[in-house]
Write a protein that holds these residues in place. Structure first.
Motif, mmCIF file in Angstrom:
data_model
loop_
_atom_site.group_PDB
_atom_site.id
_atom_site.type_symbol
_atom_site.label_atom_id
_atom_site.label_comp_id
_atom_site.label_asym_id
_atom_site.label_seq_id
_atom_site.Cartn_x
_atom_site.Cartn_y
_atom_site.Cartn_z
ATOM 1 N N UNK A 354 0.670 -1.115 -0.024
ATOM 2 C CA UNK A 354 -0.005 0.033 0.129
ATOM 3 C C UNK A 354 0.752 1.109 0.000
ATOM 4 N N UNK A 355 1.196 1.553 -1.154
ATOM 5 C CA UNK A 355 2.206 2.725 -1.331
ATOM 6 C C UNK A 355 1.961 4.053 -0.578
ATOM 7 N N UNK A 357 0.589 4.283 2.380
ATOM 8 C CA UNK A 357 0.861 4.107 3.745
ATOM 9 C C UNK A 357 2.415 4.083 3.989
ATOM 10 N N UNK A 363 -2.760 9.466 -2.376
ATOM 11 C CA UNK A 363 -3.765 9.030 -1.931
ATOM 12 C C UNK A 363 -4.874 9.258 -3.126
ATOM 13 N N UNK A 364 -4.685 10.201 -3.865
ATOM 14 C CA UNK A 364 -5.916 10.335 -5.011
ATOM 15 C C UNK A 364 -5.540 9.860 -6.590
ATOM 16 N N UNK A 365 -6.112 9.020 -7.148
ATOM 17 C CA UNK A 365 -5.661 8.586 -8.323
ATOM 18 C C UNK A 365 -7.171 8.720 -9.351
ATOM 19 N N UNK A 366 -6.768 8.801 -10.509
ATOM 20 C CA UNK A 366 -8.204 8.914 -11.511
ATOM 21 C C UNK A 366 -7.642 8.851 -12.888
ATOM 22 N N UNK C 48 -0.545 -6.161 3.045
ATOM 23 C CA UNK C 48 -0.189 -4.977 3.487
ATOM 24 C C UNK C 48 -1.248 -3.830 3.476
ATOM 25 N N UNK C 49 -2.501 -4.443 3.287
ATOM 26 C CA UNK C 49 -3.651 -3.616 3.198
ATOM 27 C C UNK C 49 -4.558 -3.824 4.195
ATOM 28 N N UNK C 112 -14.491 10.658 -13.560
ATOM 29 C CA UNK C 112 -14.746 9.507 -12.590
ATOM 30 C C UNK C 112 -13.647 9.675 -11.613
ATOM 31 N N UNK C 113 -14.048 9.930 -10.257
ATOM 32 C CA UNK C 113 -12.961 9.988 -9.316
ATOM 33 C C UNK C 113 -13.238 9.076 -8.026
ATOM 34 N N UNK C 114 -12.257 8.917 -7.555
ATOM 35 C CA UNK C 114 -12.275 8.238 -6.070
ATOM 36 C C UNK C 114 -11.108 8.329 -5.138
ATOM 37 N N UNK C 117 -8.484 6.644 0.725
ATOM 38 C CA UNK C 117 -7.917 6.841 1.912
ATOM 39 C C UNK C 117 -7.949 8.073 2.401
ATOM 40 N N UNK C 310 -12.691 6.615 -18.016
ATOM 41 C CA UNK C 310 -13.009 7.254 -16.704
ATOM 42 C C UNK C 310 -13.777 8.711 -16.979
#
Lengths: 422, 422, 422
Positions: A354-355, A357, A363-366, C48-49, C112-114, C117, C310
């Motif tokens: 989990x990069x 961490x 933290x945000x990708x898209x 790791x998650x 589209x975004x997510x 964390x 996306x």
């Protein structure tokens, strides 16, 4: 300390494979780096060879019978063939002709000649000079002697945290020739100077040796060292304006071969990778079948491919400070890459870490997609760190710039995701 | 002894996979070389096959009812399909049509046909002849018989100083066809004749065999010999004016494959290397999976690729003495290369030997550079003689002409610098 | 059952990596195939998650202060960033700007975004909408919550006669995006439906999983299954009109890599084989160094390479029934080829079998030559059936169409000439 300074100081010294000129050369290098000067006595058997008698020369002259000097060794150490026997008498032009070397196609240049195993004497002079010599006889004088002395060479070991060695070898037996090979001597000295001020993983060994005899002597007397040799480079002709040439080791795909090829490929500008051949410089000895050490040969213009080669035109005007500096910088890139070329293994290789961490990702990708190649480099390192891939393997497999993978491996190691294995 | 003489003598004999014509063929070859003629009785089981009954034929005729001869086996042994059953009666043109083979697109030629497993009879004739046959009925006569006899083949072993064998196989079952395969028979005979007068390292075995049945019979009865077979060549169609074709063995990179490829590459003129395929000549049997012997197939124009193939145009005018001689010379080059293809090792592989001391170099070197490639060949041999490289390896690695490396290895061996290892 | 039906039913469901939309998706798939739905509780450590809290959303609105709705989650599940925290208050335009995602270069599309964390909220809207929003403040409402729930995924195992598995994995966590990846879900479902009605050699496992978390969870909880995995395919973006792309597994030359490459090469039309990279879809996890499973990724247009990726343009108009059907058919070809990819051995590999006796050849042969390639395929199978070659090996070595070799192997096996070995 400009690299050219050393070249200028060394240029006039009358070097051969033995003798006072060679010793003075090594002593001058020792002013820059803490070289140990070794002596191998004349007559010592080294493998299939024997260390020759030491040759020293004080004077070399061709004069007219009325006392006019036509050729004088003190003007150029090329004028007398290396290992000429002494002579002091009047000879006919016809007899002299059999002892004169010229270059009819480069009539203004003095050739370089040597003859270690004959019992001969000869002068080397411009063809124009020879054409102008019409007298029936000349007085020739070579004040040389052969003695039971020694063959000298210089050696420097810079210990690293590991005993594995990277060896640099450069020949130092040629008289007043700048590219071949004061360039190699000067770049090796500057490289050693740089490495002396660093903490390194690898140990570095520098050999300043008379060609053939020096490498044979070192090999014969250091067989217990050879298993530690991981990488080797012969440096030759690294000061001319030509582009880089690298001749592969006999193994063909040793780490040194792969590292140099990669560094050259990522620099701008042309370069040439040459296959191994059993002729050339001292790699002939390092790559002989029973040793088969991973030695390549790093050059700008290779021996024999430039018109100045082994002539008086290979002088201080032929080599360039920029070229010497670029050679040094490129070899340092190779050193840096091989310093990092260890095998990595993930602490836990199951799935991706989990990069975020570990502070290695956003933290945000898209839609912005795959990220820059630095992020990809991290992923490559984490994917290939399986105990079977070295950094060079990662570079070649991924196709990414080696500096990015070095940085990624460093980062991943610092956060404890990967460790180094053997 | 011109190669064509044997071809001319053999041409008229009515060969098939068994019978008197085949025996006469083998006996004629035995006049040139000391062949042993072997007989495998009809009905013998060889692997998945059975040796067929022996077929002999004395006469084959198509006549008009008023006694005019239209087709006569004595004019060409192609006129009757091989293994035709006997017949002697009047048949309608319509019935005859079902027993006639012609080549409408090559209307003047007689085709070659065989049918070993049927119970059939047939005539082969020019399409023009057939088109001119308008009678309602003809008298047909084939005076043939099947008997419990044997399949014959010829074998010659020429022992060398080693028991390792190089096997040459050539089919000898086709009737009056010159290129396919009297050419192969004649070249193999001439090659054997040459090798009989030499002292060789390898042992040479020659097989003159009926296609398929002969090679299967030999394989089945000689399984203890097979581990000795180092190299094998099937010779087929080596007399036509086309360029050389070589079909690789199933192994693909066996020494025979590498040697033939190299010899062809160093000759002037075009050539083609073909990949292995499971069809073709008797290499089908030698390269079957449980044997997997290193047999390639050496040809000029391959089977089926020339318009004369399996027709009466494959006659004495089609093949050329020059082509046969060139085939022989090329195969001898392969033989010579494989005779020299042993593994060499230096007596002491550390460093280069002092070539001058061993009479292998000049004492004086300098700007004239790297020397000719003969000198380089010596260096390659001395560098690669590590107990892991054969002469072929040296040829491929160095890229130098194989004759130079053969000469260099010979010289280095004579002065004791290298020896042969296993 | 048209593949598009499933896509249409699933399109409106508000999927994320957890939650009600995902469960409804799996339940809808279960109407077509007997999926088992698994739940991994929030907080479960997987490698790791950690499985995140379950996220559910009921409403997402931006309204003007006078009550006009500008953005409404019920119109598109893309409007609220996945895993947005709840909010219900009036915010200034300036504050809102930091929580708005738009695509200035595709101003009419919703991105589209997510953000799994963070602790953030955001709206995704067309850039044109945002540009038209000039009020000083807006009322924003996201009615979402995080709870200790579970991550859901679907799994189906179809046992074959062997326990060796072929695993298909497809992500099912994206909201209203058709190609990415309702296309993969629908093709996998149709494939499973087909395989359920067949008797197969291999066992087939289907995984419908939230990206990253789902594959990690499955891997962590099924380590004992992994040694059985012979082949794996991630299905992603298989409904768009682009040509096929296949990304090789980390192993690079696994059977799945070879089979897909061959199937694509024998279809008409363009295709692209991509090398492995450590980014992409869930192959990142399957191909992580400690697992290193032979998973490739089968796609039409790869992630990120098409402008609809996306965005709200990846909708039901973007994908095509023909493309989905062709994807399914192609994957079935791969399945069929790998079903046949066993190792064959001749019962007796010495020489060629007498094909006529086994009903595999004509009794009469002659000038018509080598026969069609079907006959050659039989010869290839019989030649390579040595216990070392699989059907894929035979295909690659011979260069013949895989369907011919499959048919030839079937025929040779039926008459008992070859058998299957391990």
């Amino acid at each position: 300390m400009p690299i050219l300074d050393l070249v200028r100081d060394l240029f006039p010294m009358p070097r051969s494979i033995t003798g006072a000129g060679l010793r003075r050369t090594l002593e001058r290098i020792r002013r820059d780096i803490p070289l140990e000067i070794r002596e191998v006595p004349s007559g010592t058997r080294v493998l299939d060879w024997e260390i020759p008698r030491e040759w020293n020369i004080r004077e070399g002259l061709i004069e007219t019978l009325d006392g006019r000097t036509i050729v004088d060794f003190s003007a150029s150490s090329l004028h007398v063939m290396s290992y000429s026997s002494p002579i002091d008498r009047i000879v006919s032009r016809e007899e002299l002709a059999a002892h004169v070397h010229t270059l009819p196609e480069q009539p203004d240049l003095i050739p370089y000649r040597k003859s270690y195993f004959g019992n001969d004497w000869a002068f080397c002079l411009p063809h124009t000079t020879w054409l102008a010599m019409h007298d029936e006889a000349y007085r020739v004088k070579i004040d040389s002697d052969f003695s039971l002395g020694a063959l000298s060479y210089g050696e420097l070991l810079i210990p690293g945290t590991e005993s594995k060695e990277f060896v640099f070898s450069t020949h130092c037996c040629h008289p007043s020739l700048a590219n071949d090979n004061l360039s190699g001597i000067a770049v090796a000295t500057a490289l050693a100077h740089t490495l002396l001020s660093r903490r390194s993983r690898l140990s570095y060994r520098f050999l300043f040796i008379p060609a053939t005899f020096g490498s044979l002597a070192w090999l014969a007397q250091n067989e217990s060292v050879l298993p530690k040799v991981q990488h080797g480079l012969v440096l030759s002709c690294v000061g001319d304006p030509g582009h880089f040439h690298y001749k592969r080791s006999r193994r063909g795909a040793a780490s040194i071969d792969r590292a140099v090829a990669r560094v050259l490929a990522e620099r701008s500008g042309p370069f040439t990778i040459l296959p191994f051949r059993p002729d050339g410089c001292d790699e002939r000895q390092y790559c002989s079948p029973a040793y088969n050490l991973p030695f390549g040969c790093f050059m700008r213009s290779p021996n024999g491919t430039f018109s100045e080669y082994h002539t008086s035109a290979d002088n201080l005007d032929f080599i360039q400070a920029d070229a010497l500096e670029e050679s040094l910088a490129t070899i340092l890139d190779v050193v840096n890459l091989l310093e990092a070329d260890v095998t990595y293994v993930r602490r836990d290789g199951r799935g991706e870490p989990h990069l975020g961490r570990h502070g290695l990702y956003r933290a945000l990708t898209g839609q912005e997609g795959a990220g820059d190649t630095m992020q990809l480099a991290v992923q490559w390192v984490l994917n290939l760190a399986d105990g079977h891939h070295t950094l060079l393997d990662m570079v070649e497999y991924s196709g990414l710039p080696y500096r990015q993978l070095m940085a990624a491996a460093k980062a991943a190691r610092e956060v404890g995701l990967i460790t180094v294995t053997d």
